[in-house]
Design an enzyme around this catalytic site. Structure first.
Site, PDB file in Angstrom:
ATOM      1  N   SER A  78      12.364 -10.338   4.590  1.00  0.00           N
ATOM      2  CA  SER A  78      11.501 -11.325   3.970  1.00  0.00           C
ATOM      3  C   SER A  78      10.351 -10.454   3.224  1.00  0.00           C
ATOM      4  O   SER A  78       9.688  -9.591   3.976  1.00  0.00           O
ATOM      5  CB  SER A  78      10.876 -12.021   5.078  1.00  0.00           C
ATOM      6  OG  SER A  78       9.669 -12.872   4.446  1.00  0.00           O
ATOM      7  N   LYS A 160      18.519 -16.607   6.185  1.00  0.00           N
ATOM      8  CA  LYS A 160      18.485 -15.767   5.014  1.00  0.00           C
ATOM      9  C   LYS A 160      19.232 -16.460   4.102  1.00  0.00           C
ATOM     10  O   LYS A 160      20.455 -16.503   4.464  1.00  0.00           O
ATOM     11  CB  LYS A 160      18.636 -14.355   4.980  1.00  0.00           C
ATOM     12  CG  LYS A 160      18.258 -13.900   3.838  1.00  0.00           C
ATOM     13  CD  LYS A 160      16.805 -13.643   3.281  1.00  0.00           C
ATOM     14  CE  LYS A 160      16.604 -12.987   2.002  1.00  0.00           C
ATOM     15  NZ  LYS A 160      15.061 -13.041   1.823  1.00  0.00           N
ATOM     16  N   ARG A 192      15.527 -22.983   0.632  1.00  0.00           N
ATOM     17  CA  ARG A 192      15.038 -23.235   1.684  1.00  0.00           C
ATOM     18  C   ARG A 192      15.063 -24.273   2.255  1.00  0.00           C
ATOM     19  O   ARG A 192      15.352 -24.428   3.368  1.00  0.00           O
ATOM     20  CB  ARG A 192      13.515 -22.465   1.491  1.00  0.00           C
ATOM     21  CG  ARG A 192      13.420 -20.882   1.421  1.00  0.00           C
ATOM     22  CD  ARG A 192      11.910 -20.499   1.533  1.00  0.00           C
ATOM     23  NE  ARG A 192      11.146 -21.286   0.494  1.00  0.00           N
ATOM     24  CZ  ARG A 192      10.563 -20.552  -0.417  1.00  0.00           C
ATOM     25  NH1 ARG A 192      11.037 -19.454  -0.859  1.00  0.00           N
ATOM     26  NH2 ARG A 192       9.734 -21.407  -1.248  1.00  0.00           N
ATOM     27  N   SER A 230      14.357 -18.108   4.456  1.00  0.00           N
ATOM     28  CA  SER A 230      13.748 -17.313   3.253  1.00  0.00           C
ATOM     29  C   SER A 230      14.930 -17.016   2.372  1.00  0.00           C
ATOM     30  O   SER A 230      15.999 -16.735   2.834  1.00  0.00           O
ATOM     31  CB  SER A 230      13.233 -16.023   4.077  1.00  0.00           C
ATOM     32  OG  SER A 230      12.869 -14.933   3.078  1.00  0.00           O
ATOM     33  N   GLY A 336       6.939 -16.883   3.636  1.00  0.00           N
ATOM     34  CA  GLY A 336       6.365 -18.018   3.086  1.00  0.00           C
ATOM     35  C   GLY A 336       7.463 -19.074   2.705  1.00  0.00           C
ATOM     36  O   GLY A 336       8.718 -18.597   2.497  1.00  0.00           O
ATOM     37  N   GLN A 341      10.073 -27.305   6.883  1.00  0.00           N
ATOM     38  CA  GLN A 341      10.056 -26.335   8.068  1.00  0.00           C
ATOM     39  C   GLN A 341       8.674 -26.541   8.688  1.00  0.00           C
ATOM     40  O   GLN A 341       7.713 -26.122   8.172  1.00  0.00           O
ATOM     41  CB  GLN A 341      10.076 -24.841   7.814  1.00  0.00           C
ATOM     42  CG  GLN A 341      11.566 -24.592   7.097  1.00  0.00           C
ATOM     43  CD  GLN A 341      11.462 -23.330   6.191  1.00  0.00           C
ATOM     44  OE1 GLN A 341      11.297 -22.154   6.431  1.00  0.00           O
ATOM     45  NE2 GLN A 341      11.543 -23.576   4.981  1.00  0.00           N
ATOM     46  N   GLY A 342       8.664 -27.582   9.806  1.00  0.00           N
ATOM     47  CA  GLY A 342       7.407 -28.037  10.330  1.00  0.00           C
ATOM     48  C   GLY A 342       6.925 -29.168   9.191  1.00  0.00           C
ATOM     49  O   GLY A 342       7.374 -29.425   8.032  1.00  0.00           O
ATOM     50  N   PRO A 343       5.703 -29.813   9.561  1.00  0.00           N
ATOM     51  CA  PRO A 343       5.254 -30.952   8.852  1.00  0.00           C
ATOM     52  C   PRO A 343       4.619 -30.171   7.684  1.00  0.00           C
ATOM     53  O   PRO A 343       4.349 -29.283   7.446  1.00  0.00           O
ATOM     54  CB  PRO A 343       4.004 -31.507   9.758  1.00  0.00           C
ATOM     55  CG  PRO A 343       3.709 -30.206  10.551  1.00  0.00           C
ATOM     56  CD  PRO A 343       5.049 -29.485  10.848  1.00  0.00           C
ATOM     57  N   GLY A 346       2.309 -27.321   7.057  1.00  0.00           N
ATOM     58  CA  GLY A 346       2.301 -26.614   8.418  1.00  0.00           C
ATOM     59  C   GLY A 346       3.524 -25.706   8.394  1.00  0.00           C
ATOM     60  O   GLY A 346       4.208 -25.426   7.395  1.00  0.00           O
TER      61      GLY A 346
END
Length: 356
Positions: A78, A160, A192, A230, A336, A341-343, A346
């Protein structure tokens, strides 16, 4: 199965000196290594060649050590160590086979690792349902390989994935195919996002049957609480590492996870540390994202409007600083771009612990 996680500092993307010292000291057994996750000090964007450089150096090192067996190691690099983030490697090892009689003696389920990879993707498949479905299948395979009983025991899925290069786009056009975007940087987000939705589909976090291609990088209410994806130009398939806890594993390591509701939600990690006061923190892994609303706790931010620095770089610096403060260590894995990926705004955060 007995798994271990060891952090190794690096002085450059090609630096394997500390890794070699750890091997010689017996802290890492090359034959047991199944994956290496790294943070390299490039820009984390399309033209970040530090990722490929690091992979090349690591493959060369492990090939010298264990020969052809090195080809079985998954390398997930990453790019981007903005702010206080410290470049390093997270070396993941797995030894033994068969079923542990019981993990009760060690205080509960222990860390289990599963690895898998998808087939190579055509350019026109990236960011689309073909990628979602292939990732979901590979995640299910890795969960099974790890001996993880169910989705509730999966705490982090690192992937990845590929991105679109100009050459790949032109190749698809020559064949009369249409890619999801002709913007190579935006292709990172689509790749991603599709990978993250593949995780969510595999673990039952979303209704996979209702998912459509239009949902990718659009329906932000659909997400995985454990996916970390990523993108890079150094591969054409998706490399998948599943972290969970299993009664079939043994050893002192275990993993837990939470979800950051926004970029400054350090309490998501703090709650985990408070829940395991008698365990040693080994590594923190998290996703960072600039809120697509342009707001963090109702305050305007400018990360999405900066023409000089990509928003993923801003987000890594912010989340890296917050989590480093909470755990007291900047040598943590923060990636990044947290699409699905999450709300929205977030992202997942996981912590590997070692029982004392």
């Amino acid at each position: 199965m007995k798994c271990a996680v060891v952090r190794v500092p690096t002085g450059s993307p090609s630096d394997t000196q500390a890794l070699d010292e750890y091997v010689k000291a017996g802290r890492i057994v090359p034959e047991d290594v199944v994956a290496v996750m790294g943070k390299t000090e490039g820009n984390g964007c399309v033209n970040d060649f530090t990722r490929g450089y690091a992979v090349h150096a690591l493959r060369d090192y492990f090939t010298r050590r264990i020969g052809d067996a090195a080809s079985g190691i998954s390398y997930v690099m990453s790019g981007g160590t903005e702010g206080v983030l410290s470049p390093h490697l997270t070396v993941i090892s797995r030894s033994g086979s068969g079923r542990a009689a019981s993990s009760a003696a060690s205080g509960g389920k222990s860390l289990a690792i599963g690895v898998a990879h998808t087939r190579d993707f055509l350019p026109e498949e990236l960011g689309r349902m073909a990628q979602v479905e292939a990732v979901a299948e590979a995640v299910r395979s890795a969960v099974k390989e790890a001996g993880i009983a169910g989705p509730e025991d999966v705490h982090f899925v690192q992937i990845k994935c590929p991105l679109l290069t100009t050459d790949a786009i032109h190749e698809a056009v020559r064949r009369g195919k249409h890619v999801v975007t002709e913007d190579t940087y935006k292709s990172m987000g689509f790749s991603r996002g599709a990978s993250a939705l593949g995780v969510a589909a595999a673990l039952g976090e979303i209704d996979a049957a209702a998912l459509t291609e239009e949902d990718i990088c659009h329906s932000w209410e659909l997400y995985s609480a454990v996916a970390s994806t990523s993108a890079g130009s150094e591969l054409s398939c998706c490399e998948i590492i599943v972290f969970g806890n299993s009664a079939e594993a043994e050893g002192p390591y275990f993993i837990d996870h939470g979800v950051m509701q926004d970029a400054i939600d350090g309490d998501a990690l703090r709650r985990m540390l408070q829940a395991h006061p008698d365990a040693e923190l080994v590594q923190v892994m998290a996703k960072a994202e600039a809120a697509p609303s342009g707001l963090v706790r109702e305050r305007r931010h400018t990360m999405l409007n900066d023409s000089d620095i990509n928003h993923t770089r801003h987000a890594r610096a912010v989340v890296g600083g917050v989590l480093a403060y909470v755990c007291g260590d900047p040598m943590i894995y923060v990636s990044g771009g947290a699409e699905h990926q999450g709300p929205a705004g977030g992202g997942p955060v996981a912590a590997v612990f070692r029982r004392q």
